[in-house]
Structures are given as structure tokens and as C-alpha cells.
Scaffold this motif. Structure first.
Motif, PDB file in Angstrom:
ATOM      1  N   PHE A 278      72.443 -71.413 -48.308  1.00 50.38           N
ATOM      2  CA  PHE A 278      72.304 -70.239 -47.442  1.00 50.38           C
ATOM      3  C   PHE A 278      71.063 -69.430 -47.826  1.00 50.38           C
ATOM      4  O   PHE A 278      70.246 -69.077 -46.974  1.00 50.38           O
ATOM      5  CB  PHE A 278      73.563 -69.364 -47.537  1.00 50.38           C
ATOM      6  N   LEU A 279      70.932 -69.168 -49.125  1.00 49.60           N
ATOM      7  CA  LEU A 279      69.779 -68.369 -49.559  1.00 49.60           C
ATOM      8  C   LEU A 279      68.472 -69.085 -49.253  1.00 49.60           C
ATOM      9  O   LEU A 279      67.480 -68.469 -48.896  1.00 49.60           O
ATOM     10  CB  LEU A 279      69.872 -68.070 -51.059  1.00 49.60           C
ATOM     11  N   GLY A 280      68.512 -70.420 -49.366  1.00 51.11           N
ATOM     12  CA  GLY A 280      67.308 -71.187 -49.101  1.00 51.11           C
ATOM     13  C   GLY A 280      66.910 -71.129 -47.634  1.00 51.11           C
ATOM     14  O   GLY A 280      65.741 -71.020 -47.290  1.00 51.11           O
ATOM     15  N   SER A 281      67.909 -71.178 -46.744  1.00 49.62           N
ATOM     16  CA  SER A 281      67.569 -71.219 -45.319  1.00 49.62           C
ATOM     17  C   SER A 281      67.433 -69.829 -44.711  1.00 49.62           C
ATOM     18  O   SER A 281      66.583 -69.587 -43.877  1.00 49.62           O
ATOM     19  CB  SER A 281      68.642 -71.974 -44.530  1.00 49.62           C
ATOM     20  N   PHE A 282      68.327 -68.921 -45.100  1.00 51.03           N
ATOM     21  CA  PHE A 282      68.351 -67.630 -44.410  1.00 51.03           C
ATOM     22  C   PHE A 282      68.214 -66.434 -45.342  1.00 51.03           C
ATOM     23  O   PHE A 282      68.372 -65.305 -44.916  1.00 51.03           O
ATOM     24  CB  PHE A 282      69.650 -67.495 -43.595  1.00 51.03           C
ATOM     25  N   GLY A 283      67.958 -66.705 -46.622  1.00 50.29           N
ATOM     26  CA  GLY A 283      67.869 -65.621 -47.599  1.00 50.29           C
ATOM     27  C   GLY A 283      66.853 -64.559 -47.221  1.00 50.29           C
ATOM     28  O   GLY A 283      67.032 -63.380 -47.511  1.00 50.29           O
ATOM     29  N   HIS A 284      65.781 -64.977 -46.553  1.00 50.73           N
ATOM     30  CA  HIS A 284      64.750 -64.013 -46.176  1.00 50.73           C
ATOM     31  C   HIS A 284      64.898 -63.543 -44.739  1.00 50.73           C
ATOM     32  O   HIS A 284      64.096 -62.759 -44.251  1.00 50.73           O
ATOM     33  CB  HIS A 284      63.355 -64.629 -46.364  1.00 50.73           C
ATOM     34  N   ARG A 285      65.886 -64.058 -44.032  1.00 49.79           N
ATOM     35  CA  ARG A 285      66.062 -63.651 -42.625  1.00 49.79           C
ATOM     36  C   ARG A 285      67.532 -63.811 -42.210  1.00 49.79           C
ATOM     37  O   ARG A 285      67.870 -64.599 -41.322  1.00 49.79           O
ATOM     38  CB  ARG A 285      65.151 -64.485 -41.726  1.00 49.79           C
ATOM     39  N   PRO A 286      68.417 -63.042 -42.863  1.00 49.70           N
ATOM     40  CA  PRO A 286      69.847 -63.217 -42.609  1.00 49.70           C
ATOM     41  C   PRO A 286      70.261 -62.971 -41.153  1.00 49.70           C
ATOM     42  O   PRO A 286      71.196 -63.591 -40.665  1.00 49.70           O
ATOM     43  CB  PRO A 286      70.516 -62.192 -43.526  1.00 49.70           C
ATOM     44  N   PHE A 287      69.534 -62.085 -40.466  1.00 51.23           N
ATOM     45  CA  PHE A 287      69.955 -61.757 -39.095  1.00 51.23           C
ATOM     46  C   PHE A 287      69.775 -62.955 -38.167  1.00 51.23           C
ATOM     47  O   PHE A 287      70.441 -63.054 -37.144  1.00 51.23           O
ATOM     48  CB  PHE A 287      69.166 -60.544 -38.587  1.00 51.23           C
ATOM     49  N   HIS A 288      68.875 -63.881 -38.553  1.00 46.38           N
ATOM     50  CA  HIS A 288      68.703 -65.063 -37.713  1.00 46.38           C
ATOM     51  C   HIS A 288      69.985 -65.889 -37.669  1.00 46.38           C
ATOM     52  O   HIS A 288      70.294 -66.508 -36.652  1.00 46.38           O
ATOM     53  CB  HIS A 288      67.556 -65.930 -38.236  1.00 46.38           C
ATOM     54  N   LEU A 289      70.721 -65.902 -38.766  1.00 39.42           N
ATOM     55  CA  LEU A 289      71.987 -66.636 -38.760  1.00 39.42           C
ATOM     56  C   LEU A 289      73.111 -65.790 -38.164  1.00 39.42           C
ATOM     57  O   LEU A 289      73.778 -66.188 -37.213  1.00 39.42           O
ATOM     58  CB  LEU A 289      72.365 -67.057 -40.180  1.00 39.42           C
ATOM     59  N   PHE A 290      73.298 -64.584 -38.730  1.00 39.41           N
ATOM     60  CA  PHE A 290      74.423 -63.760 -38.289  1.00 39.41           C
ATOM     61  C   PHE A 290      74.231 -63.280 -36.849  1.00 39.41           C
ATOM     62  O   PHE A 290      75.190 -63.123 -36.108  1.00 39.41           O
ATOM     63  CB  PHE A 290      74.609 -62.571 -39.229  1.00 39.41           C
ATOM     64  N   GLY A 291      72.991 -63.041 -36.477  1.00 39.34           N
ATOM     65  CA  GLY A 291      72.709 -62.626 -35.106  1.00 39.34           C
ATOM     66  C   GLY A 291      73.096 -63.728 -34.131  1.00 39.34           C
ATOM     67  O   GLY A 291      73.765 -63.490 -33.128  1.00 39.34           O
ATOM     68  N   PHE A 292      72.729 -64.961 -34.476  1.00 37.78           N
ATOM     69  CA  PHE A 292      73.048 -66.099 -33.609  1.00 37.78           C
ATOM     70  C   PHE A 292      74.566 -66.250 -33.475  1.00 37.78           C
ATOM     71  O   PHE A 292      75.108 -66.334 -32.372  1.00 37.78           O
ATOM     72  CB  PHE A 292      72.426 -67.371 -34.189  1.00 37.78           C
ATOM     73  N   LEU A 293      75.255 -66.246 -34.633  1.00 38.22           N
ATOM     74  CA  LEU A 293      76.715 -66.399 -34.597  1.00 38.22           C
ATOM     75  C   LEU A 293      77.358 -65.255 -33.819  1.00 38.22           C
ATOM     76  O   LEU A 293      78.299 -65.442 -33.050  1.00 38.22           O
ATOM     77  CB  LEU A 293      77.282 -66.442 -36.028  1.00 38.22           C
TER      78      LEU A 293
END
Ligand code: UDP
Ligand code: MG
Length: 310
Positions: free
Chosen positions: A224-239
Motif C-alpha cells: 500500500f505504501l509503495g503504491s499509494f503512500g504518496h497519494r492516498p486519495f487516489h485509492l480511497f477516492g476511487f473506492l
């Protein structure tokens, strides 16, 4: 002169320590004449005589440094503290149970001279019982597949790395198993070579089947940190948006039915849709909270910068 820092975590390994130090000393005298070195032992809250033995060894072998935890905090934190204290150009991690042989070091260091930043010692003929080697193969397969780092043996205790690798990666919990993944993520060149592995001579293994749960959760964190650690909203926003959309469609459908005269209060979809909508808002706010946290820290500190003009 190039300096090598050994970082060795120790949790109840009193019987092995003397042999370990003598083995390292012998190898350095034979294969690394031109190098200076230090051995940093991190006593991870041992309850046997390891700490006393280390202090005794230090009086004769001045290259030894000791860090001692009051209680057991795990191998990853032990390594982290050892890395902080190390001052070498190269950092070698080794287990303190004599299963890793220092004789492997010269060919590992050769790899570093070829331009690699981290060399992992692949225990090709692992000398451990099958109930360790089999799960370990599965673990390595999963990590290799998901992380796309092509190694056979992520959890090997024997590693040689440039000082930058040791100072940049942050590990805790059971993350020592993912050092190669974390290093590769930061753009370091990672490779492996087969090494000789020895059976445990004294004491017993500190890990049982529980390791797979901690390993799994830490792997999720690392991915998770590797993929979205610098842009968490890209994951949580999508979900969040996805969940909101599903919920809204459910409720819209029921609203249409309502206007057609159907009684909708007994329809499970009513609740299901509402849950999707609530979850959606929750995901969005988790994502935004994560972004706020990121914004408050100095992001630049965590970036894998290799070169910068002064
Ligand atoms: N170790 C540690 N803290 C712990 C567990 C282990 O410092 O909580 C050390 C242990 O003393 C050894 C190394 O980590 O030097 C590897 O442990 P072990 O040999 O038990 O693991 P295995 O080889 O069975 O995977
Ligand atoms: Mg071992």
C-alpha cells in the motif's frame, strides 16, 4: 579505506556469540585485508546471558558496539537501530545464530562493486526443517509475484548493502522480510546470489507459524505504501466514488419503484444501498484525512533523491 558495518540482531543466542565474532574476524583478516570494520550487536531484549556475553566480548574485540533493548521489540526494529548507529560504507546484516556464514561475504561484496546497491544471500539449500522451508517458498512466491522484485529469498538474514540503502529504508514490525522490496521501490539496484546456509547449532528458532499473519499484514502495508503512500486519495477516492455510485444506483432504482406504487420498505436493497452510500462518504473522508496528514509532514524527506546540485 572502505569500512564495513555488521549489524546483527540478537535474541537469546548466548552460545553462538563467541564463535560468531571469531568467524567474522577470521573472514575479515583473510578476505578483506584492506577494509576497516565494526560489528554492531543489537540485543533485542534477550532473557539469557547474551547481553553479558556481548559486554565481555567487547573488552577483547574493540570493533564491537552494543545496543541493548530492555525488552524484545523484534528483528526489524533491532536492525533499524543498528543501521542508525552504523558508520560504514557498506552494511552487512547477518543472523546471530551461526546459520549465515561470513565466508559468503567476499562474493557478495564483489556484486556491490559491479554496481548493485543491495545483494541478498539466497539460501538455495536452506538448512531448516520442512515446516519452515515449505511456507517460506509460498511466502517468497507471493512476494515475488506481487512486488515484481525477482528474488528467491526475501527473508534471508544475510544481506550486503550500500550505506544509503540502510539509512533510507524504514522498517518496523515484521518488515525486515521486505527490505529488498522497499529498496527496489526506492530505485536501488537489488540482486541475489546463492549462499551456503548452515543448520542451527545452538538454541532454537524464534519464529513459529504466527509469522505468516504478521508477514501478511506487513506485506499489505508495504504494498500500500509503495503504491499509494504518496497519494492516498487516489485509492480511497476511487473506492469512495465507486461505493457512492453503487449505493446511489440502488436507491435510485427503489425510488423509481416507489413512484410506480411498489412498497419499498421491505426491500433489502434499501439498506444495502444506504450502506454503500455511507461507506462511500467514509472512504472519501479517510482519503482526505490521509492527504491532510501527508501535507503536514515534509514530503521531500521521503523521496528517493539520488543526486542534487548544491
Ligand atoms: N531475532 C531478534 N529478535 C526477535 C527474533 C529473532 O533479534 O524477536 C534474531 C535472532 O536472534 C537471530 C535472527 O533474528 O539472530 C534470526 O532469527 P531466527 O534464527 O530465530 O530465525 P530463522 O532463522 O528461524 O528464520
Ligand atoms: Mg536462524
Amino acid at each position: 579505506m572502505i569500512k564495513i558495518s555488521f549489524v546483527i540482531p540478537i535474541f537469546n543466542e548466548e552460545e553462538s556469540l563467541l564463535e560468531l565474532v571469531l568467524g567474522i574476524e577470521k573472514t575479515l583478516k583473510e578476505d578483506f585485508k584492506k577494509y576497516s570494520w565494526e560489528v554492531i550487536f543489537v540485543n533485542d531484549g534477550s532473557t539469557d546471558k547474551s547481553f553479558e556475553t556481548l559486554k565481555k566480548l567487547r573488552t577483547k574485540h574493540h570493533q564491537i558496539k552494543i545496543i541493548s533493548f530492555r525488552r524484545n521489540l523484534g528483528k526489524a526494529l533491532a536492525l533499524t537501530e543498528g543501521f542508525k548507529k552504523s558508520s560504514g560504507d557498506l552494511v552487512v546484516t547477518m543472523d546471530g545464530d551461526l546459520q549465515d556464514s561470513p565466508k559468503n561475504l567476499s562474493k557478495m561484496v564483489d556484486k556491490i562493486s559491479q554496481g548493485f546497491d543491495l545483494v541478498v544471500g539466497w539460501k538455495e539449500n536452506r538448512q531448516d526443517p520442512w515446516d519452515k522451508t515449505l511456507p517460506s517458498r509460498c511466502f517468497n512466491f507471493i512476494v515475488r509475484t506481487f512486488s515484481k522484485v525477482p528474488l528467491h529469498d526475501f527473508n534471508s538474514g544475510l544481506k550486503v548493502m550500500r550505506a544509503e540503502v540502510a539509512s533510507e529504508i524504514k522498517i518496523y514490525g515484521a518488515m525486515h522480510r521486505f527490505i529488498p522490496v522497499l529498496a527496489a521501490r526506492r530505485g536501488f539496484r537489488v540482486t541475489e546470489i546463492p549462499v551456503v546456509h548452515l543448520p542451527r547449532k545452538y538454541g532454537h528458532s524464534k519464529y513459529g507459524w504466527q509469522r505468516f499473519f504478521s508477514g501478511l499484514f506487513d506485506f499489505i502495508t508495504v504494498m500500500f505504501l509503495g503504491s499509494f503512500g504518496h497519494r492516498p486519495f487516489h485509492l480511497f477516492g476511487f473506492l469512495g466514488v465507486l461505493s457512492l455510485l453503487i449505493g446511489t444506483i440502488c436507491e435510485f432504482y427503489l425510488t423509481v419503484l416507489h413512484f410506480q406504487g411498489v412498497q419499498i420498505y421491505r426491500r433489502p436493497l434499501l439498506i444495502i444501498g444506504a450502506i454503500f452510500i455511507l461507506t462511500g462518504f467514509q472512504m472519501l473522508s479517510i482519503g482526505l484525512t490521509a492527504e491532510m496528514l501527508l501535507n503536514r509532514t515534509d514530503n521531500k524527506e521521503g523521496l528517493p533523491i539520488e543526486y542534487e546540485t548544491p
